[in-house]
Design a protein around this motif. Structure first.
Motif, PDB file in Angstrom:
ATOM      1  N   ARG A  49      30.229  36.154  36.698  1.00 15.79           N
ATOM      2  CA  ARG A  49      31.274  37.177  36.607  1.00 15.79           C
ATOM      3  C   ARG A  49      32.577  36.722  37.269  1.00 15.79           C
ATOM      4  NH1 ARG A  49      29.122  42.866  38.583  1.00 15.79           N
ATOM      5  NH2 ARG A  49      31.289  43.342  38.019  1.00 15.79           N
ATOM      6  N   GLN A  52      35.845  36.599  34.979  1.00 14.17           N
ATOM      7  CA  GLN A  52      36.419  37.919  34.734  1.00 14.17           C
ATOM      8  C   GLN A  52      37.123  38.437  35.981  1.00 14.17           C
ATOM      9  OE1 GLN A  52      36.574  39.653  31.758  1.00 14.17           O
ATOM     10  NE2 GLN A  52      37.999  40.882  32.984  1.00 14.17           N
ATOM     11  N   ALA A  53      36.530  38.177  37.155  1.00 17.83           N
ATOM     12  CA  ALA A  53      37.165  38.604  38.409  1.00 17.83           C
ATOM     13  C   ALA A  53      38.501  37.899  38.602  1.00 17.83           C
ATOM     14  CB  ALA A  53      36.242  38.322  39.588  1.00 17.83           C
ATOM     15  N   ALA A  55      40.419  36.744  36.169  1.00 16.36           N
ATOM     16  CA  ALA A  55      41.350  37.320  35.195  1.00 16.36           C
ATOM     17  C   ALA A  55      41.871  38.671  35.668  1.00 16.36           C
ATOM     18  CB  ALA A  55      40.654  37.463  33.846  1.00 16.36           C
ATOM     19  N   ASP A  56      41.011  39.472  36.276  1.00 12.73           N
ATOM     20  CA  ASP A  56      41.435  40.783  36.771  1.00 12.73           C
ATOM     21  C   ASP A  56      42.457  40.648  37.894  1.00 12.73           C
ATOM     22  OD1 ASP A  56      39.738  41.962  34.976  1.00 12.73           O
ATOM     23  OD2 ASP A  56      38.129  42.328  36.419  1.00 12.73           O
ATOM     24  N   GLU A  57      42.236  39.693  38.797  1.00 10.22           N
ATOM     25  CA  GLU A  57      43.182  39.478  39.892  1.00 10.22           C
ATOM     26  C   GLU A  57      44.530  39.003  39.353  1.00 10.22           C
ATOM     27  OE1 GLU A  57      42.891  39.948  43.495  1.00 10.22           O
ATOM     28  OE2 GLU A  57      41.507  41.270  42.423  1.00 10.22           O
ATOM     29  N   TRP A  58      44.482  38.179  38.326  1.00 10.99           N
ATOM     30  CA  TRP A  58      45.722  37.662  37.733  1.00 10.99           C
ATOM     31  C   TRP A  58      46.505  38.780  37.045  1.00 10.99           C
ATOM     32  CZ3 TRP A  58      48.413  33.156  37.793  1.00 10.99           C
ATOM     33  CH2 TRP A  58      49.411  33.007  36.838  1.00 10.99           C
ATOM     34  N   THR A  59      45.820  39.567  36.221  1.00 12.58           N
ATOM     35  CA  THR A  59      46.513  40.623  35.481  1.00 12.58           C
ATOM     36  C   THR A  59      46.984  41.758  36.388  1.00 12.58           C
ATOM     37  OG1 THR A  59      44.368  41.658  34.985  1.00 12.58           O
ATOM     38  CG2 THR A  59      45.269  40.137  33.342  1.00 12.58           C
ATOM     39  N   SER A  60      46.328  41.927  37.523  1.00 12.52           N
ATOM     40  CA  SER A  60      46.747  42.971  38.467  1.00 12.52           C
ATOM     41  C   SER A  60      47.963  42.546  39.284  1.00 12.52           C
ATOM     42  CB  SER A  60      45.596  43.322  39.412  1.00 12.52           C
ATOM     43  OG  SER A  60      45.300  42.231  40.270  1.00 12.52           O
ATOM     44  N   ALA A 225      33.631  44.232  46.492  1.00 10.36           N
ATOM     45  CA  ALA A 225      34.003  43.372  45.359  1.00 10.36           C
ATOM     46  C   ALA A 225      33.853  41.903  45.773  1.00 10.36           C
ATOM     47  CB  ALA A 225      35.429  43.672  44.903  1.00 10.36           C
ATOM     48  N   VAL A 228      35.472  38.961  43.880  1.00 10.99           N
ATOM     49  CA  VAL A 228      36.878  38.703  44.202  1.00 10.99           C
ATOM     50  C   VAL A 228      36.988  37.838  45.449  1.00 10.99           C
ATOM     51  CG1 VAL A 228      39.069  39.774  44.835  1.00 10.99           C
ATOM     52  CG2 VAL A 228      37.623  40.835  43.092  1.00 10.99           C
TER      53      VAL A 228
END
Length: 260
Positions: A49, A52-53, A55-60, A225, A228
């Motif tokens: 995972r 995806q983590a 990618a989430d940090e990047w998009t946030s 999390a 992360v």
């Protein structure tokens, strides 16, 4: 006992394949530990995972500001600690009077871990880049101080005799013509070790509240999390690898005379 040479280790390609196998085996063991519940539920992140983590940090838009913020106090702490460690180490190794004056002080202060200074960093610099850089600089200072001190003290005395025979009698001239070239290998080794020491101190220094990767890791851990947290751990490893590789290139160019 001589190290046995396996055929696969004799080529760069073979070593790369073995390295990939080693990493893959570690990831599979990690996945098994997570699935088997070797620790409290939810505390071992799922390695699959992590993309995806990330990618989430990047998009946030949390990732790059945290990395850049960490690099600010990392760079300042590394630069200040390296310079002062080199300067004091060189002076102490070159002067018996200064060496005797500060020897006990060094023995008293050296065992104090950099993180013990966090309290004073907050009191003196508040929550700021300066406070984090101060803590990092302390750890880097001692690494470079002892490396430089040892390297300068171990310069062969015959080099100085040879320099005097050719008319190089001034202290400053000998420092640049004999001491620094003779001690360069040890000094560069200390700087390279300090680059790693700064990263090891960075995250803990950020626990005083300075924005950066350490703060993001702490926040992520607070809500469970853990993927992360691992993402930032891997980013630290990646950035350290880049900085170490860059310094290795510089070291190789500067010390071109050193035997391979």
């Amino acid at each position: 006992m001589a190290l046995e040479s396996h055929p696969f280790t004799r080529t760069r390609f073979g070593r790369a394949i073995l390295g990939i196998i080693g990493v893959a085996a570690f990831v599979m063991l990690w996945k098994y530990a997570q699935s088997a519940g070797w620790a409290a539920a939810g505390t071992i992140p799922d390695p699959f995972r992590l993309p995806q983590a990330l990618a989430d940090e990047w998009t946030s838009e949390r990732l790059m500001p945290a990395v850049l913020s960490s690099l600010v106090h990392y760079a300042w702490g590394l630069a200040i600690g390296t310079f002062l460690g080199f300067l004091v180490g060189t002076l102490a190794a070159s002067s018996s009077l200064l060496d005797a004056l500060h020897a006990w002080l060094a023995r008293i202060l050296r065992p104090i871990p950099p993180l013990a200074w966090v309290v004073f960093a907050i009191a003196w610099f508040k929550v700021s880049h300066a406070g984090a850089a101060f803590v990092i600089a302390i750890g880097v200072f001692w690494v470079n101080y002892f490396a430089t001190y040892s390297a300068v003290r171990n310069v062969d005395a015959r080099f100085y005799e040879l320099a005097r025979a050719f008319g190089q009698n001034g202290h400053l001239r000998q420092a640049f013509q004999v001491t620094l070239p003779g001690a360069a290998t040890g000094i560069f080794s200390g700087i390279r070790t300090g680059i790693g020491q700064a990263w090891m101190t960075l995250i803990a220094a950020e626990l005083l509240g300075v924005p950066g990767m350490g703060q993001e890791m702490n926040s992520a851990a607070g809500v469970g999390a853990y993927e992360v947290v691992v993402v930032y751990m891997l980013i630290i490893s990646f950035v350290y690898t880049l900085s170490d590789t860059l310094f290795g290139f510089i070291e190789k160019r500067v010390l071109t005379w050193r035997p391979s």
